[in-house]
Design an enzyme around this catalytic site. Structure first.
Site, PDB file in Angstrom:
ATOM      1  N   LEU A   1     -17.344 -10.018  -3.275  1.00  0.00           N
ATOM      2  CA  LEU A   1     -17.357  -9.917  -1.820  1.00  0.00           C
ATOM      3  C   LEU A   1     -18.370  -8.880  -1.370  1.00  0.00           C
ATOM      4  O   LEU A   1     -18.433  -7.787  -1.915  1.00  0.00           O
ATOM      5  CB  LEU A   1     -15.965  -9.530  -1.307  1.00  0.00           C
ATOM      6  CG  LEU A   1     -14.785 -10.386  -1.783  1.00  0.00           C
ATOM      7  CD1 LEU A   1     -13.481  -9.849  -1.212  1.00  0.00           C
ATOM      8  CD2 LEU A   1     -14.986 -11.845  -1.389  1.00  0.00           C
ATOM      9  N   ARG A   2     -19.115  -9.211  -0.332  1.00  0.00           N
ATOM     10  CA  ARG A   2     -20.051  -8.266   0.261  1.00  0.00           C
ATOM     11  C   ARG A   2     -19.443  -7.723   1.551  1.00  0.00           C
ATOM     12  O   ARG A   2     -18.941  -8.499   2.375  1.00  0.00           O
ATOM     13  CB  ARG A   2     -21.381  -8.956   0.574  1.00  0.00           C
ATOM     14  CG  ARG A   2     -22.112  -9.512  -0.637  1.00  0.00           C
ATOM     15  CD  ARG A   2     -23.222 -10.456  -0.210  1.00  0.00           C
ATOM     16  NE  ARG A   2     -22.679 -11.633   0.465  1.00  0.00           N
ATOM     17  CZ  ARG A   2     -23.423 -12.530   1.106  1.00  0.00           C
ATOM     18  NH1 ARG A   2     -24.735 -12.374   1.175  1.00  0.00           N
ATOM     19  NH2 ARG A   2     -22.852 -13.582   1.683  1.00  0.00           N
TER      20      ARG A   2
ATOM     21  N   ASN B   1     -23.626  -7.218 -10.763  1.00  0.00           N
ATOM     22  CA  ASN B   1     -23.953  -6.119  -9.863  1.00  0.00           C
ATOM     23  C   ASN B   1     -25.137  -5.297 -10.352  1.00  0.00           C
ATOM     24  O   ASN B   1     -25.983  -4.868  -9.568  1.00  0.00           O
ATOM     25  CB  ASN B   1     -22.732  -5.216  -9.658  1.00  0.00           C
ATOM     26  CG  ASN B   1     -21.832  -5.710  -8.542  1.00  0.00           C
ATOM     27  OD1 ASN B   1     -22.099  -6.747  -7.942  1.00  0.00           O
ATOM     28  ND2 ASN B   1     -20.775  -4.991  -8.265  1.00  0.00           N
TER      29      ASN B   1
ATOM     30  N   LYS C   1     -18.784  -9.218 -13.780  1.00  0.00           N
ATOM     31  CA  LYS C   1     -18.970  -8.427 -12.558  1.00  0.00           C
ATOM     32  C   LYS C   1     -19.996  -7.323 -12.766  1.00  0.00           C
ATOM     33  O   LYS C   1     -20.876  -7.107 -11.927  1.00  0.00           O
ATOM     34  CB  LYS C   1     -17.630  -7.836 -12.118  1.00  0.00           C
ATOM     35  CG  LYS C   1     -17.710  -6.986 -10.834  1.00  0.00           C
ATOM     36  CD  LYS C   1     -18.190  -7.831  -9.668  1.00  0.00           C
ATOM     37  CE  LYS C   1     -18.374  -6.998  -8.396  1.00  0.00           C
ATOM     38  NZ  LYS C   1     -17.131  -6.485  -7.846  1.00  0.00           N
TER      39      LYS C   1
ATOM     40  N   ASP D   1       0.850  -1.182   0.000  1.00  0.00           N
ATOM     41  CA  ASP D   1       0.000   0.000   0.000  1.00  0.00           C
ATOM     42  C   ASP D   1       0.889   1.236   0.000  1.00  0.00           C
ATOM     43  O   ASP D   1       2.030   1.187   0.482  1.00  0.00           O
ATOM     44  CB  ASP D   1      -0.919   0.012   1.222  1.00  0.00           C
ATOM     45  CG  ASP D   1      -2.150   0.891   1.016  1.00  0.00           C
ATOM     46  OD1 ASP D   1      -3.231   0.349   0.734  1.00  0.00           O
ATOM     47  OD2 ASP D   1      -2.018   2.131   1.122  1.00  0.00           O
TER      48      ASP D   1
ATOM     49  N   CYS E   1     -19.913  -0.333  -4.542  1.00  0.00           N
ATOM     50  CA  CYS E   1     -19.962  -1.044  -5.829  1.00  0.00           C
ATOM     51  C   CYS E   1     -21.151  -0.678  -6.710  1.00  0.00           C
ATOM     52  O   CYS E   1     -20.975  -0.232  -7.846  1.00  0.00           O
ATOM     53  CB  CYS E   1     -19.957  -2.551  -5.580  1.00  0.00           C
ATOM     54  SG  CYS E   1     -18.410  -3.174  -4.885  1.00  0.00           S
TER      55      CYS E   1
ATOM     56  N   LEU F   1     -34.559  -9.204  -1.970  1.00  0.00           N
ATOM     57  CA  LEU F   1     -35.988  -8.916  -2.032  1.00  0.00           C
ATOM     58  C   LEU F   1     -36.395  -8.210  -0.743  1.00  0.00           C
ATOM     59  O   LEU F   1     -37.279  -8.672  -0.019  1.00  0.00           O
ATOM     60  CB  LEU F   1     -36.804 -10.195  -2.210  1.00  0.00           C
ATOM     61  CG  LEU F   1     -36.883 -10.796  -3.608  1.00  0.00           C
ATOM     62  CD1 LEU F   1     -37.833 -11.975  -3.619  1.00  0.00           C
ATOM     63  CD2 LEU F   1     -37.322  -9.758  -4.636  1.00  0.00           C
TER      64      LEU F   1
ATOM     65  N   LYS G   1     -24.917  -0.150   5.098  1.00  0.00           N
ATOM     66  CA  LYS G   1     -25.573  -1.382   5.513  1.00  0.00           C
ATOM     67  C   LYS G   1     -25.063  -1.735   6.902  1.00  0.00           C
ATOM     68  O   LYS G   1     -23.991  -1.289   7.321  1.00  0.00           O
ATOM     69  CB  LYS G   1     -25.295  -2.533   4.532  1.00  0.00           C
ATOM     70  CG  LYS G   1     -23.832  -2.912   4.429  1.00  0.00           C
ATOM     71  CD  LYS G   1     -23.593  -4.013   3.414  1.00  0.00           C
ATOM     72  CE  LYS G   1     -23.977  -5.370   3.922  1.00  0.00           C
ATOM     73  NZ  LYS G   1     -23.529  -6.458   3.027  1.00  0.00           N
TER      74      LYS G   1
END
Length: 433
Positions: A151-152, A206, A202, A33, A258, A248, A319
């Site tokens: 990934l979530r 999404n 992807k 990094d 994302c 849903l 979230k």
């Protein structure tokens, strides 16, 4: 499974999860990094990302000698067999993905890459990026591969170690197989394809999820107007295997790092080849409308005018389970309330202030004190267990706008509060056991 020497450039959600999880599978991983302070904290086992299990994997990987952190991409790739680019691709001009970080790193490392290594783009990138990276590397011996992540946030470690599928794309079948072999221990279905198709997967996935969320929010609006209950409707839909239960659930709109940028990027990608992707455009417009609908619910609850009205906000992260505010629909709603003159006091278990235009406090009861209305924007479990009788005493109004249908409506009614959810008409509903 053979252990490989892997370099990961970038230690955000995707990069750090990828590096720590690959190390847990037995590979020797070096993560790089640009931020020296961040690298120092990671070396000390301090992970700033709120992600269950990630801190433990970072500590375990370093203790086992399979995971290390360095400053600068060139210092990570010197003896790597596989190099993962896990770099930000934010929304750029006109909604297109900004590839400057990916391109910069490709140019930076090309001279120090070992002979015959593979460079993998794990960032979400437009179709053709692998080809672009290959051209920037200027190395015939180095293959470029696409390996999109799925990934979530909040379940990233679990998603990595228990994936639905592994997608690997390259115009070099041998390179694709080398990358796929890194994940062999996971035993997941592996789909090998060309690079362009892999890059498209992807975006297609999404944008479909965003479309599904916008659809259910539109259905919720209809339910309110027609006297139906969206929770029951979604349950009835979800048992259909062609539809499924996931995504849903109505809410204040979709967001995060994302879906917003990927939907805009796909629109731009389509327009670049002369396609008017009206379905995705409508998905984006519907999402903005949903945020405005939640603002409207708060406005209606306080008599039609927000200027000077005190509103308590519960939840700011996009979230539950994360402290990420990037494109948070909760934050978008809060900011619109501020623009209309509301006096906001907000609480989120994992978000600290300051935030422009609102007071961020460290106690939910302080956030609602004196409020004429309270709006729940993130479905943190702790909100369900709040003392709603106490809240009824603290607030100056009785309206609770539950934008995620997260709260126990009966508990609020018993406390003397008025519950307003999403997709539920203000009518008495029969209770079935």
């Amino acid at each position: 499974m053979f252990a490989r020497r892997v370099a990961v450039v970038g230690t955000g959600y995707v990069g750090l999860t990828t590096g720590a999880c690959l190390a847990s599978l037995g590979h020797r991983v070096v993560c790089a990094d640009l931020d020296a302070l961040k690298v120092a904290r990671l070396k000390a086992g301090q992970v700033d990302i709120l992600e269950p299990g990630l801190n433990e994997l970072v500590v375990e990987g370093q203790a086992a000698g399979r995971l290390e952190f360095v400053v600068g991409a060139r210092n990570a790739v010197a003896d790597a067999e596989v190099v993962f680019l896990c770099l930000p691709t934010p929304m750029g001009a006109g909604g297109a993905a900004d590839l400057s970080a990916v391109e910069s790193v490709a140019e930076e490392i090309r001279e120090v890459l070992p002979y015959g290594c593979v460079v993998v783009c794990k960032s979400t990138v437009p179709v053709g990026t692998s080809e672009r990276v290959k051209a920037l590397l200027q190395r015939e011996d180095v293959a470029a591969v696409s390996n999109p992540e799925f990934l979530r946030e909040g379940t990233a470690v679990r998603d990595f170690l228990h994936p639905d599928r592994i997608v690997v794309g390259s115009d070099s079948p041998q390179a694709a197989e080398r990358v796929a072999a890194l994940f062999a221990k996971l035993g997941a279905p592996t789909v090998l394809m060309d690079a362009a198709s892999s890059e498209m997967v992807k975006y297609a996935a999404n944008c479909f999820l965003a479309m599904k969320l916008s659809y259910v929010n539109a259905v919720a609006e209809l339910c309110e107007l027609l006297g139906a209950d969206v929770t029951s409707v979604c349950e009835g839909m979800g048992y259909d295997k062609r539809i499924g239960q996931s995504f849903l659930k109505p809410g204040p709109g979709w967001g995060g790092s994302c879906l917003p940028k990927d939907t805009h990027a796909l629109v731009q990608i389509a327009e670049s080849v002369g396609v008017d992707f009206t379905l995705i455009k409508s998905t984006i417009e519907a999402n903005v409308r949903q945020q405005q609908r939640i603002v409207g619910k708060v406005r209606d609850a306080v008599g039609g005018e927000l200027a000077g009205v005190r509103v308590g906000v519960l939840g700011l992260a996009f979230k539950a389970g994360t402290n990420d505010l990037r494109d948070s629909p909760a934050l978008a709603v809060a900011e619109q309330l501020v623009l209309e003159g509301a006096d906001l006091s907000a609480y989120d278990p994992e978000v600290t202030g300051p935030l422009a235009g609102m007071l961020v406090v460290d106690d939910p009861y302080q956030a609602v004190k004196g409020a004429e209305a309270v709006v729940v924007l993130t479905d943190w479990p702790v909100f369900r267990t709040l003392d709603w009788v106490r809240i009824a005493d603290l607030t100056d109004g009785h309206a609770i706008i539950d934008s995620r249908n997260h709260l126990d409506e009966d508990a609020l009614v018993r406390a003397g509060l008025v519950h307003s959810g999403v997709g539920r008409a203000p009518l008495a509903r029969p209770q079935f056991s």
